[in-house]
Design a protein around this motif. Sequence first.
Motif: not given
Length: 422
Positions: A245-253, A255-260
């Motif tokens: 997913h675009p963006g930083r790994f730890w912020a993505n982890l 966040s519900p956005l990658p799965r969504a």
Amino acid sequence: MSGAGLARLSTIYHQGVLGRRPRVPADFAELERRARRATSARAWTYVAGGAGEGRTTRRNREAFDRWSIVPRMASGAVDRDLSIDLLGTRHSTPLLLAPVGAGALIATDSDLTIARAAAATGTAYIFSNQGCNPMEDCAAAMGDATRWFQLYWSKDEQLVDSLIARAEAIGAGALVVTLDTTVLGWRPQDLNLGSLPFSRGEGIAQYTSDPRFTQIATERAGLPSPKPEVTLGAIRTLLAMTRNHPGRFWANLRSPLPRASVETFLDIYSNPGLSWDHLATLRSRTRLPIVFKGILHPDDARRAFDVGADAIVVSNHGGRQVDNSIASLDALVTIRSALGPEPTVLLDSGIRTGADVFTALALGANAVLLGRPYMYGLALAGQSGVEDVIRNVIAELDLTMALTGTPDIAAITPNLLTGIAA
């Protein structure tokens, strides 16, 4: 590209004098063998696999084997012109790179690497709608080189318009609408591994970089969702979604956005209800030339041009959608006979060599799309591997033309073949 064949021979043989052998084999069988050894099981099954029992994939090759080239002697032609006019643009050869999704299974930043190779060889590249790098990044990597964009028709019409607008903004030379994947085909090799790249966030970069898609996914991320089953495999999938997913790994982890985003993609990326009525709206939605990919029946070919297509691609998706389907080359013969010489018709599926390109052109294709071979080159040697595959195919086409007395593409006609259509 006059003299491309002799120049390629000279380059390879000169390196041989120095004791250097090509990293990318000159024959497809060895190219395929080495690429298989160089890739993971997941990557190989996705890129090389076919639908069902693989009969369509085999049939694509068998169709070429039914035709033989008849060389002509003493033409007196020293130079050859491989260039063609296609949809208002002059191309240096009749070869385009087909869109291949989820290429990051083979190599990181696959689409950027392929884009650079295409630009370096003067070959048009059709950006995949299921690519792993945003189209804007790929266009920047190509400079002024020719690129087209493949469109999968989403369930969300605003997303369709957003993708079209982005294709126009990056200077795409055409919009290639894939018609044959309104649902995924039955692909046993992927199924036996339980492997779908998109469920891990692989191959959805055109979507996660799109403002309309991001809006839909963000709305979904804000809704309550069922608690997923926790397994080691689920954790690995979550980490893959996060990395892709675009963006930083730890912020993505967190966040519900990658799965969504993955769930949104799987829900809306393609429209099972796609109809000719949908396709007829394109003429008023884009200024780009329109190409419909996946045509196999003469009636569909006629209908495509009736609703505004500028060209069609005769294709069975490389044998990946319907098992026991007609070979693309056989369909080309029938469709060209039905349409006559004027409409622009491209061929996809089964092209492996320069001799294949020659055969397809002789049977009525204006140009051809190359798919799996360049992905195998990518697996073996990255950008230089893709370039080597392209140059090898073009070199063999040029040498075949030299040895059949054809000075240009227009001279490649059916009387240079013998054989029977299926």
